[in-house]
Each structure stands twice: as structure tokens, then as C-alpha cells.
Design a protein around this motif. Structure first.
Motif: not given
Ligand code: XIL
Length: 368
Positions: A77, A81, A114, A118, A161-162, A245, A247, A277, A319, A327
Motif C-alpha cells: 500500500e 513509494k 506500486h 507519482w 501512477n495517475e 484503480q 476507487h 485498487e 485497496w 485508507w
Molecule cells: C494511499 C494509501 O492507501 C494511504 O495510506 C496514503 O496515505 C495515501 O495513498 N491511489 C493510489 C494509492 O494509487 O497509492 C493511494 O494510496 C490511494 C489512491
């Protein structure tokens, strides 16, 4: 130390191998043509897994047992990074990445990485990078070391990423980041090339959010993703998969037509699709737990049905596993103060309706 322990190690094309081990880990013939690969993909259920919090992995046996029980694939997670890995320009702290790699190896799990490039979770010292030369050197040093260290152990990397803005204008719009500011869009191709050089067998992924829902902002994001992929491919860079992802917003419908179209267009470009995710953000859903759990499950089902109608993704990762360690509360807290319920297991690791949906799409429990 490099420990080649993944079950597909002898197979030269790791991407084909990833698909081969999906599901039963049965030994199958290596597909030789693209058509064979595609029919094989359709025949196998995808790998199911979750993001892993390395601190909990170290400290919480219940958490470890849940990961072992539910996951065939894991991804750190936060442990890989920049913010945690790179306290100074010259140092790497691999403790968390190594712990997850060891856990994966001990339990026969595939590991994803991951993330390499970023805009968030960047250590303070990177704000002093002031020129294209410095930014490129930092990226090169980082990717060579990190991907090189885990070559043979991390099978699939979220390289970038993103890369797209929150709300893109024209399809050519990119997120304003330190990478883009100094290197322009070519940073994406550069990162992919560096990753391929450090591990020629790894699956290389661009990972992005907000590609699923109905609405003009989401349409623009999908258009920008297709534009980016076409340009990366045009530059001849190695790119193997797109990570959705996912979300998901509990209160927003999935644009089934547009998502299907996006996936089919990406498949036309011979890209694998991964769900990287998945969770369902429930901050705007009703308080009542039964209703909320059902709406969360329904939204995930709507999404997964659409994805699976268009292709069989290589993997589906959530995720996190349990609401106990989600998170989201830090970012999408509910106004009524009720705890979020966005993941497949509840606070006590009991399966929720969302887990039943995941099972429908290939998640299985390991009983040992
Ligand atoms: C998030 C983590 O889950 C958190 O603990 C941290 O504070 C911030 O990052 N997209 C992503 C992930 O690609 O790396 C992110 O993870 C959530 C959104």
C-alpha cells in the motif's frame, strides 16, 4: 539477495506466465500466438488479492492470516513509494518492500509493485530538483535500483501512477507534476523504458483512477487515457497493461457503454487490463449498514460485470481487505461520523456482500 521463487520463473514471457498461474496454478502450455494468449485469458479466472500494509503485516497475526486466506496476489500500500523508500537522494530503505516480498514468497503469492513515478508521497528533497537533467537522473537512479532489486520477485509494476489531471481539458492534457514540468510527456515513455531495462520480464503498467463512472469529467479522463496510451505506444515504449484503480463512488453509476468501449480500445492495442485498487467509497451512501453494504456490493458488481464482459482482467486487487484498516477515512470521511464500509471484510474480518461479489468473479479462499 535475489530469490527466484515464483511458480512461473522458468517461463520466459512473464506476462503470459502471470495469466498461466491465475486461478489454479495449473501448469499449462505456454501460449505462442496472441490468439492463444487471449483464449487462455478468457478461460482462466483472474488473480484476486489486496494491497498490504507492511506495519500490520509485521505486527498483526490476524491480518497476516486474512491475507493468506484471501489473496493470490499482493501489492504494498505504501512501502514502495518514494516518501518511505528515499529519505535522502542517496539512500534506499527497502525494509517494507522486502518484508512483503518475503511474505509473498513464503506463501506462494504473486507480488505487484506500486509505484515508481507519482506526484504524491514524494520526499521533501525532491522539491530541489530544478532541471530536466536532475529530474531524469533522479528517476533513472530510482528505477534502476528499485526495479533491479526486485527483478524476478515483483512480476508487475505500476510504473506511472495517475498521469492524468483530476479533470482533463483536451485529451492531450496531463497532470502537472515535477516529472511533466521538466520532461514533458516523454517522462512516461522514459520511465517505462527504464523499468524494462531493469527487469525485462516485468509487466509494466500505467495506473489511473476515475475511468469508470458516468459524467463528462469521466469521459474526458477516458479520452485522455486513450490519447496517452497511443502516444506512449507511438514512442515505441514498452507498456503491457492499464490499471483501473477503481476507487468507485458508491453514489455514482458506472458508464457501462463507455467503460466497455475504453477496455475494448485498450485491448485493440494488445494491452492487458488489471483492476488494481478496488473499493467503494461510501461517504454519500445511507447510514443503515445493511443498505450500505448492499449498495457497495451492487456498485462493485456493476463495475466488474462491465469489465468482465469486455475482457478477463489479469488480476483484481482491492485497496485493503478489512474495513478495520481502510485508507479512505482520512480522505472520504462520512459527515455522520459513521465508520466507512468500503472493503470486502468487516472490522472483524467477516466477509461482507462485497466479498460475495468478488467470489463471483474468481476470488477463492484458501482453507489452510
Ligand atoms: C494511499 C494509501 O492507501 C494511504 O495510506 C496514503 O496515505 C495515501 O495513498 N491511489 C493510489 C494509492 O494509487 O497509492 C493511494 O494510496 C490511494 C489512491
Amino acid at each position: 539477495m535475489r530469490v527466484p521463487a515464483l511458480p512461473y520463473e522458468p517461463i520466459p514471457d512473464r506476462r503470459a506466465a502471470l495469466r498461466l498461474v491465475a486461478g489454479s496454478f495449473a501448469a499449462l502450455a505456454v501460449p505462442t500466438t496472441r490468439a492463444e494468449q487471449l483464449s487462455l485469458e478468457r478461460a482462466k479466472p483472474p488473480l484476486f488479492g489486496s494491497a498490504v500494509n507492511p506495519r500490520l503485516l509485521e505486527s498483526d497475526p490476524v491480518y497476516r492470516a486474512a491475507l493468506r486466506r484471501h489473496c493470490r496476489i499482493v501489492v504494498p500500500e505504501g512501502g514502495l513509494k518514494w516518501a518511505g523508500l528515499r529519505p535522502t537522494p542517496d539512500e534506499f530503505r527497502f525494509r517494507y518492500g522486502d518484508a512483503i516480498a518475503a511474505f509473498a514468497q513464503q506463501n506462494g503469492l504473486i507480488m505487484r509493485g506500486h509505484t515508481l513515478v507519482w506526484h504524491m508521497a514524494m520526499p521533501e528533497w525532491t522539491s530541489a530538483l530544478q532541471s530536466a537533467r536532475e529530474v531524469q537522473a533522479a528517476m533513472t537512479f530510482h528505477i534502476e535500483n528499485v526495479v533491479g532489486r526486485y527483478a524476478g520477485r515483483i512480476a508487475s509494476w505500476d510504473v506511472v501512477n495517475e498521469p492524468l489531471p483530476e479533470d482533463p481539458g483536451p485529451p492531450s492534457d496531463r497532470r502537472d507534476t515535477v516529472w511533466h514540468r521538466h520532461l514533458g510527456e516523454s517522462y512516461v515513455a522514459l520511465a517505462l523504458r527504464l523499468a524494462a531495462a531493469a527487469d525485462p520480464h516485468a509487466e509494466l503498467v500505467i495506473n489511473e483512477y476515475d475511468l469508470e463512472h458516468s459524467g463528462e469529467r469521466f469521459d474526458r479522463k477516458r479520452a485522455a487515457m486513450l490519447d496517452l496510451v497511443a502516444k506512449v505506444r507511438g514512442a515505441g515504449a514498452p507498456l503491457h497493461a492499464i490499471g483501473l484503480q477503481a476507487h468507485l463512488r458508491g453514489e455514482r453509476t458506472i458508464d457501462r457503454v463507455a467503460l466497455r468501449k475504453l477496455i475494448l480500445e485498450l485491448r485493440q492495442m494488445e494491452l492487458q487490463i488489471l483492476v488494481t485498487e478496488l473499493d467503494v467509497i461510501d461517504w454519500a451512501l445511507p447510514f443503515d449498514i445493511e443498505t450500505r453494504d448492499r449498495l457497495v456490493a451492487d456498485r462493485a458488481e456493476e463495475f466488474l460485470e462491465t469489465v468482465f464482459e469486455a475482457c478477463t482482467p489479469g488480476a483484481v486487487l482491492t485497496w485493503g481487505l478489512s474495513d478495520r484498516h481502510a485508507w479512505i477515512p482520512a480522505h472520504f470521511k462520512r459527515r455522520d461520523g459513521a465508520p466507512n464500509r468500503l472493503l470486502p471484510l468487516d472490522d472483524d474480518y467477516r466477509p461482507k456482500p462485497l466479498m460475495n461479489v468478488l467470489r463471483r468473479f474468481g476470488a477463492t479462499d484458501r482453507s489452510d
